[in-house]
Motif scaffolding. Sequence first.
Motif, mmCIF file in Angstrom:
data_model
loop_
_atom_site.group_PDB
_atom_site.id
_atom_site.type_symbol
_atom_site.label_atom_id
_atom_site.label_comp_id
_atom_site.label_asym_id
_atom_site.label_seq_id
_atom_site.Cartn_x
_atom_site.Cartn_y
_atom_site.Cartn_z
ATOM 1 N N ASP A 1 0.817 -1.216 0.000
ATOM 2 C CA ASP A 1 0.000 0.000 0.000
ATOM 3 C C ASP A 1 0.850 1.265 0.000
ATOM 4 O O ASP A 1 0.352 2.359 0.268
ATOM 5 N N LEU A 2 2.124 1.131 -0.283
ATOM 6 C CA LEU A 2 3.005 2.291 -0.341
ATOM 7 C C LEU A 2 2.673 3.180 -1.537
ATOM 8 O O LEU A 2 2.216 2.702 -2.584
ATOM 9 N N ILE A 3 2.914 4.468 -1.381
ATOM 10 C CA ILE A 3 2.727 5.448 -2.458
ATOM 11 C C ILE A 3 4.106 5.841 -2.981
ATOM 12 O O ILE A 3 4.995 6.219 -2.209
ATOM 13 N N ALA A 4 4.287 5.730 -4.289
ATOM 14 C CA ALA A 4 5.548 6.131 -4.915
ATOM 15 C C ALA A 4 5.339 7.435 -5.688
ATOM 16 O O ALA A 4 4.289 7.629 -6.304
ATOM 17 N N THR A 5 6.322 8.309 -5.648
ATOM 18 C CA THR A 5 6.290 9.556 -6.409
ATOM 19 C C THR A 5 7.461 9.516 -7.379
ATOM 20 O O THR A 5 8.625 9.511 -6.959
ATOM 21 N N VAL A 6 7.138 9.466 -8.680
ATOM 22 C CA VAL A 6 8.166 9.199 -9.694
ATOM 23 C C VAL A 6 7.962 10.102 -10.911
ATOM 24 O O VAL A 6 6.880 10.640 -11.122
ATOM 25 N N PRO A 7 8.986 10.255 -11.756
ATOM 26 C CA PRO A 7 8.812 11.003 -13.013
ATOM 27 C C PRO A 7 7.904 10.220 -13.967
ATOM 28 O O PRO A 7 8.062 9.016 -14.133
ATOM 29 N N GLU A 8 6.995 10.913 -14.607
ATOM 30 C CA GLU A 8 5.997 10.236 -15.442
ATOM 31 C C GLU A 8 6.605 9.561 -16.667
ATOM 32 O O GLU A 8 6.441 8.357 -16.878
ATOM 33 N N ARG A 9 7.292 10.323 -17.504
ATOM 34 C CA ARG A 9 7.784 9.766 -18.759
ATOM 35 C C ARG A 9 8.946 8.806 -18.540
ATOM 36 O O ARG A 9 9.145 7.884 -19.322
ATOM 37 N N HIS A 10 9.696 9.035 -17.496
ATOM 38 C CA HIS A 10 10.857 8.204 -17.213
ATOM 39 C C HIS A 10 10.463 6.805 -16.755
ATOM 40 O O HIS A 10 11.298 5.901 -16.763
ATOM 41 N N THR A 11 9.218 6.631 -16.336
ATOM 42 C CA THR A 11 8.812 5.360 -15.729
ATOM 43 C C THR A 11 7.583 4.757 -16.408
ATOM 44 O O THR A 11 6.909 3.922 -15.818
ATOM 45 N N GLY A 12 7.308 5.168 -17.640
ATOM 46 C CA GLY A 12 6.080 4.731 -18.301
ATOM 47 C C GLY A 12 5.884 3.229 -18.299
ATOM 48 O O GLY A 12 4.839 2.717 -17.867
ATOM 49 N N ASN A 13 6.866 2.452 -18.773
ATOM 50 C CA ASN A 13 6.729 0.997 -18.821
ATOM 51 C C ASN A 13 6.756 0.360 -17.438
ATOM 52 O O ASN A 13 6.108 -0.660 -17.203
ATOM 53 N N LEU A 14 7.495 0.969 -16.526
ATOM 54 C CA LEU A 14 7.596 0.407 -15.174
ATOM 55 C C LEU A 14 6.272 0.499 -14.425
ATOM 56 O O LEU A 14 6.027 -0.268 -13.493
ATOM 57 N N ARG A 15 5.411 1.442 -14.828
ATOM 58 C CA ARG A 15 4.146 1.637 -14.119
ATOM 59 C C ARG A 15 2.984 0.848 -14.722
ATOM 60 O O ARG A 15 1.840 0.994 -14.297
ATOM 61 N N ALA A 16 3.259 0.030 -15.722
ATOM 62 C CA ALA A 16 2.187 -0.695 -16.402
ATOM 63 C C ALA A 16 1.360 -1.501 -15.404
ATOM 64 O O ALA A 16 1.898 -2.227 -14.563
ATOM 65 N N GLY A 17 0.032 -1.338 -15.472
ATOM 66 C CA GLY A 17 -0.866 -2.078 -14.589
ATOM 67 C C GLY A 17 -1.078 -1.446 -13.235
ATOM 68 O O GLY A 17 -1.843 -1.972 -12.412
#
Length: 313
Positions: free
Chosen positions: A238-254
């Motif tokens: 249930d952790l919240i991550a704050t990340v760069p949007e374009r830099h992590t596009g594939n990593l955030r899938a799903g």
Amino acid sequence: MSTPDLNLLLTLDAVLAEGSVARAATRLRLSPSAMSRALARLRETIGDPLLVRAGRGLVPTPRAQELRGQVAQLVQDAQALLRPAEKLDLGQLSQTFTLRTSDGFVENFGPALIARINAEAPDVRLCFIPKLNKDSSLLRDGSVDLETGVVGDATSPEVRTRALFRDRFIGVVRSGHPLSQLTMTPAVYASGKHVLVSRRLHNKGPMADVLKPFGLERDIAITVGGFSAALALARTSDLIATVPERHTGNLRAGMHSFVLPFPTDEITVSMLWHPRMDADPAHRWLRACVWEVCAVNVSQIGTSIPEMQTAGD
């Protein structure tokens, strides 16, 4: 000891190759008197007459015969060194480039970059190594050919840079996270437990300053060194991550991504290289590949998260 006149190497090469002072003068486009003066200086410098008269012609001395092949090679090497670089033949280029980047960059832009490289220069190889700090010494000593990241105070002023794309921070939680069902506000964002990306101890990240005007502070439960690790933990908790949007596009899938409910500064991701590689044809080609791959990728992705009103709008 005085510095030798390296122009004498050209004179020596011409004299030994032609076996004639007159023909050597013609080859070097010198007048007979200028050639005679150059030969006199050459004989004085080497301490040998080099050519001696035999009947109506001139014959080389043993010292001249000893120098002939070596001098010819030296002149050829010098001429090749001073000649403009030949046009780059990508089909024949065989080289390994080392790139220092984040995991997110490799995940999002690596496949397209590898495909581009393989299509244009099949014998070129890429070696990606992690970027653990902003120290520019690896670029300076040649251990790294190119790196990507945000230019900061720690970046050496001698390093050359070119912007690749602009990015913004977003929030990310696992699919089905209770927070994903709520209207996002600064209080809702700060209410959960967060995973912080930082390589420095006791650093609370840029969001700490943004939340201060709201009288809020994040509860940092976990600190990791990279965005991929932060997203991996957020995906299964249930952790919240704050990340760069374009830099992590594939990593955030799903996963569920959301616009932060407060204004934040954009960041510019750039590529960096040492100035000694600036004019190198192969390195220039590599930089063009990286820039174009990022430009295409960013234009295709765009902004994947719909804009929302922030608190106070």
